[in-house]
Write a protein that holds these residues in place. Structure first.
Motif, PDB file in Angstrom:
ATOM      1  N   ILE A 237       0.858  -1.178   0.000  1.00 21.08           N
ATOM      2  CA  ILE A 237       0.000   0.000   0.000  1.00 21.08           C
ATOM      3  C   ILE A 237       0.900   1.237   0.000  1.00 21.08           C
ATOM      4  CG2 ILE A 237      -1.907  -1.173   1.160  1.00 21.08           C
ATOM      5  CD1 ILE A 237      -1.099   0.248   3.747  1.00 21.08           C
ATOM      6  N   PRO A 238       0.408   2.372  -0.494  1.00 19.16           N
ATOM      7  CA  PRO A 238       1.241   3.575  -0.573  1.00 19.16           C
ATOM      8  C   PRO A 238       1.336   4.309   0.762  1.00 19.16           C
ATOM      9  CG  PRO A 238      -0.929   4.040  -1.457  1.00 19.16           C
ATOM     10  CD  PRO A 238      -0.911   2.569  -1.137  1.00 19.16           C
ATOM     11  N   LEU A 239       2.321   5.202   0.849  1.00 21.68           N
ATOM     12  CA  LEU A 239       2.498   6.021   2.045  1.00 21.68           C
ATOM     13  C   LEU A 239       1.239   6.814   2.364  1.00 21.68           C
ATOM     14  CD1 LEU A 239       4.334   7.179   4.276  1.00 21.68           C
ATOM     15  CD2 LEU A 239       5.167   8.851   2.600  1.00 21.68           C
ATOM     16  N   ASP A 240       0.518   7.237   1.333  1.00 19.19           N
ATOM     17  CA  ASP A 240      -0.681   8.041   1.541  1.00 19.19           C
ATOM     18  C   ASP A 240      -1.783   7.271   2.271  1.00 19.19           C
ATOM     19  OD1 ASP A 240       0.515  10.181   0.325  1.00 19.19           O
ATOM     20  OD2 ASP A 240      -0.348   9.775  -1.650  1.00 19.19           O
ATOM     21  N   SER A 241      -1.642   5.951   2.397  1.00 17.63           N
ATOM     22  CA  SER A 241      -2.602   5.165   3.167  1.00 17.63           C
ATOM     23  C   SER A 241      -2.407   5.349   4.665  1.00 17.63           C
ATOM     24  CB  SER A 241      -2.469   3.677   2.826  1.00 17.63           C
ATOM     25  OG  SER A 241      -2.763   3.436   1.464  1.00 17.63           O
ATOM     26  N   LEU A 242      -1.262   5.919   5.053  1.00 16.86           N
ATOM     27  CA  LEU A 242      -0.948   6.164   6.453  1.00 16.86           C
ATOM     28  C   LEU A 242      -1.082   7.652   6.749  1.00 16.86           C
ATOM     29  CD1 LEU A 242       2.351   4.052   6.624  1.00 16.86           C
ATOM     30  CD2 LEU A 242       0.032   3.285   7.176  1.00 16.86           C
ATOM     31  N   LYS A 243      -1.109   7.990   8.022  1.00 17.19           N
ATOM     32  CA  LYS A 243      -1.037   9.386   8.420  1.00 17.19           C
ATOM     33  C   LYS A 243       0.441   9.762   8.475  1.00 17.19           C
ATOM     34  CE  LYS A 243      -2.328  12.717  11.999  1.00 17.19           C
ATOM     35  NZ  LYS A 243      -2.940  12.918  13.341  1.00 17.19           N
ATOM     36  N   PHE A 244       0.831  10.609   7.559  1.00 14.61           N
ATOM     37  CA  PHE A 244       2.249  10.900   7.373  1.00 14.61           C
ATOM     38  C   PHE A 244       2.559  12.352   7.716  1.00 14.61           C
ATOM     39  CE2 PHE A 244       4.895  13.136   4.241  1.00 14.61           C
ATOM     40  CZ  PHE A 244       6.148  12.678   4.644  1.00 14.61           C
ATOM     41  N   GLU A 245       3.727  12.558   8.338  1.00 13.46           N
ATOM     42  CA  GLU A 245       4.203  13.914   8.630  1.00 13.46           C
ATOM     43  C   GLU A 245       5.699  13.984   8.356  1.00 13.46           C
ATOM     44  OE1 GLU A 245       3.230  14.766  12.681  1.00 13.46           O
ATOM     45  OE2 GLU A 245       1.080  15.014  12.285  1.00 13.46           O
ATOM     46  N   GLY A 246       6.171  15.166   7.927  1.00 13.99           N
ATOM     47  CA  GLY A 246       7.600  15.370   7.762  1.00 13.99           C
ATOM     48  C   GLY A 246       8.069  15.263   6.328  1.00 13.99           C
TER      49      GLY A 246
END
Length: 261
Positions: A237-246
């Motif tokens: 799954i892509p990073l955008d599936s997670l809550k991402f910061e930084g």
């Protein structure tokens, strides 16, 4: 508190995930369908690939301490998996039962060749059991996705699986080739990990509030269920599936980094 699955738990869950893998293959409309996560493979190709991997792991554990893995003749035998579905399913069950039998006989402490010698994970049959559980779990997701009914990796397996991702697959003494960085991963189930990237390599630690770590010192972080963290780490799954910061570039650099080169 981070708890690693025990060796008996690993063997039990290998069988559980193996059964889920078999059920997903049995329910698929055709063995010729293409794998969404491996477009170059059909479902048959995937079952054969994953089954052969279990046979190779069994041969590695059987061989014990060694400087290299056994030759393919010790586990491949020059044969391929049967193409008829019921025979293929039986071949898959036989492959995993053989692996489980070898692991059970070896116990968790037998020394073995591994490809993760520069990580903190031990070079033992117990570490191979852990690796096999999580590989089968991810490949089960692959097959479920192919059939249109993907399921999250069960929580207990996923939490241990992401811990394995960090301490076995990511941690290394090979120098990080980019600017130093700190990355935090947070599972919504209440577990967190900190990855420090520098000229000393990739160092992993469990992140706990009591340890006094400052979240503001991180260069990037990702938060999601343990299953989603595992599936992201394996590129499902892509990073955008997670809550991402930084700084997103750090995750791209991690994905492209191969310390063995």
């Amino acid at each position: 508190m981070h708890k690693i699955l025990t060796f008996p738990d690993q063997l039990r869950l290998i069988n559980e995930r193996s059964a889920a893998f078999r059920a997903a293959v049995a329910a698929a409309p055709s063995l010729d369908v293409q794998m969404p996560t491996h477009p170059e493979r059909t479902l048959f190709d995937h079952v054969q690939h994953v089954g052969m991997g279990r046979r190779k792991a069994a041969a590695i554990v059987t061989a014990g301490p060694a400087d290299a893995p056994p030759e393919e003749s010790a586990w491949g035998g020059g044969t391929s998996a049967p193409r008829e579905r019921e025979a293929l399913l039986a071949w898959w069950v036989e492959s995993v039962e053989h692996l489980a039998s070898v692991l059970r006989e070896a116990g968790p402490d037998r020394g073995c060749w591994t490809w993760w010698g520069d990580s903190p994970s031990p070079q033992t049959s117990g570490a191979w059991a852990r690796r096999q559980l999580h590989e089968i779990a991810v490949h089960t997701y692959d097959v479920q996705l192919t059939g249109g009914a993907p399921q999250p990796i069960p929580e207990k397996i996923a939490l241990d699986g992401f811990d394995d991702c960090q301490f076995t697959l990511c941690a290394t003494t090979v120098a990080w080739p980019h600017d130093p960085a700190i990355v935090d991963y947070h599972a919504t189930e209440g577990h967190s990990w900190r990855l420090r990237l520098s000229h000393n390599g990739a160092q992993v630690a469990h992140l706990t509030p009591a340890a006094g770590e400052d979240p503001d010192t991180t260069d990037a972080s990702a938060r999601g269920t343990a299953s989603d963290l595992v599936l992201f780490f394996y590129g499902r799954i892509p990073l955008d599936s997670l809550k991402f910061e930084g700084d997103r570039r750090i995750f791209d650099q991690l994905a492209a980094w191969d310390p063995s080169v």
